[in-house]
Write an enzyme that holds these catalytic residues in place. Structure first.
Site, mmCIF file in Angstrom:
data_model
loop_
_atom_site.group_PDB
_atom_site.id
_atom_site.type_symbol
_atom_site.label_atom_id
_atom_site.label_comp_id
_atom_site.label_asym_id
_atom_site.label_seq_id
_atom_site.Cartn_x
_atom_site.Cartn_y
_atom_site.Cartn_z
ATOM 1 N N ARG A 70 30.350 -76.379 45.264
ATOM 2 C CA ARG A 70 29.690 -75.085 45.380
ATOM 3 C C ARG A 70 28.228 -75.230 44.985
ATOM 4 O O ARG A 70 27.874 -76.049 44.158
ATOM 5 C CB ARG A 70 30.367 -74.052 44.482
ATOM 6 N N TYR A 198 31.854 -76.833 52.735
ATOM 7 C CA TYR A 198 32.682 -77.067 51.543
ATOM 8 C C TYR A 198 33.431 -75.807 51.093
ATOM 9 O O TYR A 198 32.862 -74.709 51.072
ATOM 10 C CB TYR A 198 31.807 -77.580 50.375
ATOM 11 N N LYS A 207 36.330 -67.559 46.878
ATOM 12 C CA LYS A 207 35.424 -67.076 45.819
ATOM 13 C C LYS A 207 34.547 -65.922 46.318
ATOM 14 O O LYS A 207 34.283 -64.975 45.588
ATOM 15 C CB LYS A 207 34.544 -68.206 45.302
ATOM 16 N N HIS A 227 39.152 -64.740 37.792
ATOM 17 C CA HIS A 227 39.287 -66.177 38.048
ATOM 18 C C HIS A 227 40.425 -66.705 37.167
ATOM 19 O O HIS A 227 40.200 -67.438 36.213
ATOM 20 C CB HIS A 227 37.956 -66.854 37.696
ATOM 21 N N SER A 249 36.178 -73.621 36.664
ATOM 22 C CA SER A 249 36.579 -74.545 37.729
ATOM 23 C C SER A 249 36.797 -75.949 37.161
ATOM 24 O O SER A 249 36.033 -76.412 36.318
ATOM 25 C CB SER A 249 35.481 -74.625 38.794
ATOM 26 N N CYS A 251 39.080 -77.160 35.156
ATOM 27 C CA CYS A 251 39.502 -77.249 33.752
ATOM 28 C C CYS A 251 41.026 -77.165 33.642
ATOM 29 O O CYS A 251 41.569 -76.832 32.583
ATOM 30 C CB CYS A 251 38.863 -76.151 32.914
ATOM 31 N N ASP A 276 44.358 -69.869 40.857
ATOM 32 C CA ASP A 276 42.905 -69.706 40.805
ATOM 33 C C ASP A 276 42.433 -68.261 40.638
ATOM 34 O O ASP A 276 41.474 -68.012 39.935
ATOM 35 C CB ASP A 276 42.291 -70.298 42.087
ATOM 36 N N ARG A 365 39.274 -82.763 46.931
ATOM 37 C CA ARG A 365 40.228 -81.633 46.877
ATOM 38 C C ARG A 365 41.420 -81.837 47.793
ATOM 39 O O ARG A 365 41.338 -82.558 48.787
ATOM 40 C CB ARG A 365 39.500 -80.351 47.326
HETATM 41 O O1 SAT Z 1 35.017 -74.831 45.498
HETATM 42 S S1 SAT Z 1 35.906 -73.756 45.082
HETATM 43 O O2 SAT Z 1 35.110 -72.642 44.629
HETATM 44 O O3 SAT Z 1 36.738 -73.348 46.176
HETATM 45 C C1 SAT Z 1 36.904 -74.312 43.807
HETATM 46 C C2 SAT Z 1 36.329 -74.051 42.481
HETATM 47 O O4 SAT Z 1 35.181 -74.423 42.202
HETATM 48 O O5 SAT Z 1 37.028 -73.450 41.653
HETATM 49 MN MN MN Z 2 38.343 -71.742 40.733
#
Ligand code: SAT
Ligand code: MN
Length: 583
Positions: A70, A198, A207, A227, A249, A251, A276, A365
């Site tokens: 991101r 991405y 998000k 979140h 993110s 963690c 998530d 991922r």
């Molecule tokens: O890249 S994402 O936002 O989909 C995953 C994350 O950072 O939690």
């Molecule tokens: Mn996340």
């Protein structure tokens, strides 16, 4: 196919006029459609089939090396007033943002197909769900949206009935980071993203919609878009408690959501609702209930193995899209911490050479449907969601924060959530390892001013007498040599058990300025190689460091000026006063 809904048809037409695609395709969401997309992407090189013996229907996508996470510095909230977006967001006026994006989108889909993806965030028949339509020129995005959301004809039917939907426009553009922007227009319920393929930048249901736009909607409609993972913890007597937990993110939300109980806890079971995002609503009885708006996982691959997360390890052995992992000589996916096999090619497709860094990208991922998960809960499709017993906030902290502590009341719980700090991870472009304040793990995702967001959280106290208890956790304490003090992963169930015992008033706790801490021996450490002294460190207050921490938080709050709720200031002052009395 087209649609009966004029507002949707007109929007698609106007986007097509601007972006000039060769074709327009309306996604129906069938498995056949998915198979065709995979075939097409395999033919054009977007995807590479992996070893079909060990990994049936698994494919690998290698992204542009500049497009792997991101981009928070290129992500904007475009409200009429800058104050509305708050110091927690980058802001641009809607006029300036539209002018910029219109120029970038002009002709952007020439030579490409424009895909229309109607989707529903949450169970198709839930009153808590909200719909959107993503337009994209990326088949990879369509395939990921199929695994992650309820998309296609059923969603379109609901959209046509409701007449209301979030508009998301995405193009991978030319992937030039100079022409990459993720814009949110909460007042228009719309999103525009260009220049990245991405996950969080391009799968707009995630998000962008389910957190940034939804948090804004939730404020006016009286609910919360968070979140948070959602997990059901079934004890040996057959009772299940549902817990929602916010962690930044990368963690370990996915690991916690599908944890395998340790051998010393026979009869315990874990049910995954989400890994998530949680949408939280009060029902007619004043009970807080959660749905997961998503129906799949976009999880971090490195570190996933039979020991750390067997459920995830098993679930990504079939019907999975891998992004930016390495490959073995026999064409199996490989990543650091897999503990099986060796890398032959790195995440850029080059022959592996350890001098070039890790073989798999640290933010590589997997994308899989939730139904792949062995601990999948059937209640994922329950329109009424699940009742929440406890809300948990955590971060990645080597020092200061104990393993677990309980808020004294709702206001104190909101304070705990707001004061979370965490080390930065590879999930976003930035300085990995640096500590930053990440209130409610929402810093990159809250669609409006944090001050107003905390006020919204606090307002729930006036609406019901039966709010869940709030806890803080930290699995990441380290000693001076950098060794983790707590084993984490499956063993975290021991902590969840204490949380449930507290919710059921089954155990006492030690009152401290920062909240209630576990009494000695209250957390079961049977079969763990952990000393009484380490447990004492993990479950006590480091008065000196907390005093500094608390003072830093007061300074942080100052940044939100008059938007800071008085109740948060009072909590901060109370903690400061009580810590001082202990010195
Ligand atoms: O890249 S994402 O936002 O989909 C995953 C994350 O950072 O939690
Ligand atoms: Mn996340």
């Amino acid at each position: 196919m087209t649609t009966k809904l004029p507002a949707l048809q007109e929007w698609v037409n106007s986007v097509a006029r601007l972006t000039q695609p060769d074709d327009i395709y309306w996604c129906t969401g069938t498995d056949t459609e998915y198979a065709q997309l995979i075939e097409q992407m395999t033919a054009d090189g977007t995807l590479r089939p992996l070893n079909q013996d060990g990994y049936p229907n698994c494919h690998l996508h290698l992204s542009n090396p500049t497009d792997v996470a991101r981009v928070e510095h290129l992500t904007f909230i475009c409200t009429k007033s800058e104050e509305e977006a708050g110091p927690n967001n980058n802001w641009m006026s809607p006029e300036a943002a539209h002018a910029k994006m219109d120029t970038l989108f002009e002709g952007a889909m020439r030579g490409r197909t424009l895909y229309v993806i109607p989707y529903c965030m949450g169970p198709i028949d839930s009153p808590y769900s909200r719909c959107g339509v993503e337009i994209t020129d990326s088949a990879y995005v369509v395939a990921n949206m199929k695994l992650m959301t309820r998309m296609g004809s059923a969603a379109l039917l609901r959209i046509e009935k409701e007449g209301k939907f979030v508009k998301g426009l995405h193009s991978t553009g030319d992937l030039d980071p100079e022409r990459r922007f993720i814009m949110h227009f909460p007042e228009e319920l719309s999103i525009q993203s260009i220049g990245s393929g991405y996950g969080g930048n391009a799968l707009l249901g995630k998000k962008c919609h389910a957190l940034r736009i939804a948090s804004y909607q939730a404020r006016t409609e009286g609910w919360l878009a968070e979140h948070m993972l959602i997990v059901g913890v079934e004890s040996p007597d057959g009772q299940t408690h549902y817990i929602a937990c916010a962690l930044p993110s990368a963690c370990g939300k996915t690991n916690l959501a599908m944890l395998i109980p340790p051998e010393s806890m026979p009869g315990w079971k874990i049910w995954t609702l989400g890994d998530d995002i949680a949408w939280l609503h009060l029902d007619d009885e004043g009970q807080l209930r959660a749905i997961n708006p998503e129906s799949g996982y976009f999880g971090v691959v490195p570190g996933t193995n039979e020991k750390t997360n067997k459920n995830a390890f098993d679930m990504i052995h079939h019907d999975t899209i891998f992004t930016n992992v390495a490959r073995t000589a026999d064409n199996k996916p490989w990543w650091e911490g897999k503990n099986i096999g060796e890398p032959a090619y790195d995440w850029q497709g080059k022959e592996y050479d350890s001098a070039n860094g890790p073989a798999a990208h640290p933010n590589s991922r997997f994308t899989v449907a939730a139904t792949n998960n062995p601990s999948y809960s059937e209640l994922c499709e329950a329109p009424e969601g699940v009742p929440i017993s406890a809300l948990v906030f955590g971060g990645r902290r080597a020092t200061v924060t104990p393993l677990v502590y309980e808020a004294k009341d709702w206001q104190h719980g909101v304070f705990i959530g707001a004061s979370v700090g965490s080390k930065l991870t590879a999930a976003a472009v930035g300085e990995v390892g640096k500590i930053r304040r990440d209130p409610m793990a929402m810093l990159p995702f809250c669609g409006y001013n944090f001050g107003d967001y905390w006020e919204h959280w606090l307002s729930f106290e006036q609406r019901t007498n039966t709010l869940p208890k709030i806890f803080g956790v930290n699995w990441f304490r380290q000693d001076e040599d950098g060794n983790f003090l707590w084993p984490g992963f499956g063993e975290n169930l021991r902590v969840l058990r204490w949380i449930i015992d507290r919710c059921e008033n089954r155990v006492g706790a030690t009152a401290t300025p920062i909240g209630y801490l576990p009494e000695e021996d209250a957390i079961d450490t049977r079969d763990l190689d952990i000393s009484a002294e380490t447990m004492r460190v993990l479950t006590s207050v480091d008065v000196e460091h907390w005093t500094t921490e608390n003072a830093h938080f007061a300074e942080y709050l100052d940044g939100y000026g008059k938007h800071v709720p008085q109740a948060l200031r009072e909590q901060q002052q109370r903690v400061a006063r009580e810590l001082e009395e202990l010195q």
